[in-house]
Design a protein around this motif. Sequence first.
Motif, mmCIF file in Angstrom:
data_model
loop_
_atom_site.group_PDB
_atom_site.id
_atom_site.type_symbol
_atom_site.label_atom_id
_atom_site.label_comp_id
_atom_site.label_asym_id
_atom_site.label_seq_id
_atom_site.Cartn_x
_atom_site.Cartn_y
_atom_site.Cartn_z
ATOM 1 N N ALA A 42 -4.264 -3.289 -0.396
ATOM 2 C CA ALA A 42 -3.356 -2.252 0.107
ATOM 3 C C ALA A 42 -4.135 -1.072 0.675
ATOM 4 C CB ALA A 42 -2.421 -1.793 -1.008
ATOM 5 N N ASP A 43 -5.212 -0.679 0.013
ATOM 6 C CA ASP A 43 -6.051 0.416 0.520
ATOM 7 C C ASP A 43 -6.662 0.053 1.867
ATOM 8 O OD1 ASP A 43 -5.505 1.987 -1.667
ATOM 9 O OD2 ASP A 43 -7.360 1.494 -2.733
ATOM 10 N N PHE A 44 -7.133 -1.181 1.977
ATOM 11 C CA PHE A 44 -7.738 -1.644 3.235
ATOM 12 C C PHE A 44 -6.703 -1.627 4.356
ATOM 13 C CE2 PHE A 44 -8.498 -5.212 6.158
ATOM 14 C CZ PHE A 44 -9.750 -4.864 6.648
ATOM 15 N N VAL A 45 -5.506 -2.127 4.075
ATOM 16 C CA VAL A 45 -4.438 -2.147 5.076
ATOM 17 C C VAL A 45 -4.067 -0.722 5.481
ATOM 18 C CG1 VAL A 45 -2.009 -2.731 5.457
ATOM 19 C CG2 VAL A 45 -3.539 -4.391 4.373
ATOM 20 N N ALA A 46 -4.009 0.185 4.498
ATOM 21 C CA ALA A 46 -3.665 1.584 4.788
ATOM 22 C C ALA A 46 -4.685 2.222 5.730
ATOM 23 C CB ALA A 46 -3.570 2.376 3.496
ATOM 24 N N GLN A 47 -5.943 1.870 5.574
ATOM 25 C CA GLN A 47 -6.986 2.406 6.443
ATOM 26 C C GLN A 47 -6.797 1.962 7.889
ATOM 27 O OE1 GLN A 47 -10.752 1.237 4.702
ATOM 28 N NE2 GLN A 47 -10.193 2.118 2.715
ATOM 29 N N HIS A 48 -6.059 0.857 8.078
ATOM 30 C CA HIS A 48 -5.820 0.334 9.424
ATOM 31 C C HIS A 48 -4.403 0.620 9.910
ATOM 32 C CE1 HIS A 48 -9.468 -1.760 8.185
ATOM 33 N NE2 HIS A 48 -9.704 -1.967 9.472
ATOM 34 N N GLY A 49 -3.679 1.474 9.179
ATOM 35 C CA GLY A 49 -2.392 1.946 9.668
ATOM 36 C C GLY A 49 -1.166 1.293 9.075
#
Length: 274
Positions: A175-182
């Motif tokens: 989820a953190d990784f996805v958040a970093q990509h918007g």
Amino acid sequence: MTDPRSTYNIQTAVLSFEAELERLKMQAGMGWSKEFRNLAWYGLKNGMRVLEVGSGPGYITEQLLNSLPGSEITSLEIDHTLQAQAKERLKDVSFERLQFVESSIYQMDLPDNSFDFVVARLIFLHLNNPIEAAQEIYRVLKPGGRLAIIDVDDGVFGAVNPDIPALHTVLMKIADFVAQHGGNRLIGRGLPRLLSESGYIDVDIDAVVQHSDIIGIEGFKQQFNLQRFVHFVEKGIISREEFVQLQRAFEAINHSPEAYAMMNFITACGTKPL
């Protein structure tokens, strides 16, 4: 064509194109009866003009057509490849009942005040600007029309047996990784505020719970396909040890009669004021 303000692109999905289509097909069918029950409770009924946004390869479009035999369905998708898949699968449906629109959710090529109900299933988690999308949907809804969002929240993902101690940690890392990509894989908890801030009233939220003992294990096998997680190991987002735990669960789900899984989808609805 893809929208630069969306994090989903089937061409770069971690599974192959065919495997991703199969995963989406299984995902669409897993809990439709309960999802449709919720949609009907929120006011969706036969005879309405219905818009489905982010319709992808048309698996939910097909469910809507079957569940609402007297309704006109508009299927909106920006990805030409995915819409071509839907058109081919639904080519025998009359034009009077089904229309395809290739357009961004942020700027839909549709008239104001034209739909009774909008279904947005598993698209808002991918959007860089979900409020802008909700406001654009608001524009095309008739006064009194409703938007129903079905989406995820990995903080309340569900449960599996045998247990994966690292599952919550793995999901939060992704989820953190996805958040970093918007994107936002925790979008579920924020849907009531999102709808209210976009102008909707009578906002409500609920959950659709899917359990393998009721709907079968096959769909869950697709969701726990290890190829979906290899990418995150290679990028160093999840550890080898965490991946081994996922691997054990995957093997159990595929081979052990004792295995089961439960997964939650969040449903939120808001109404455009009269």
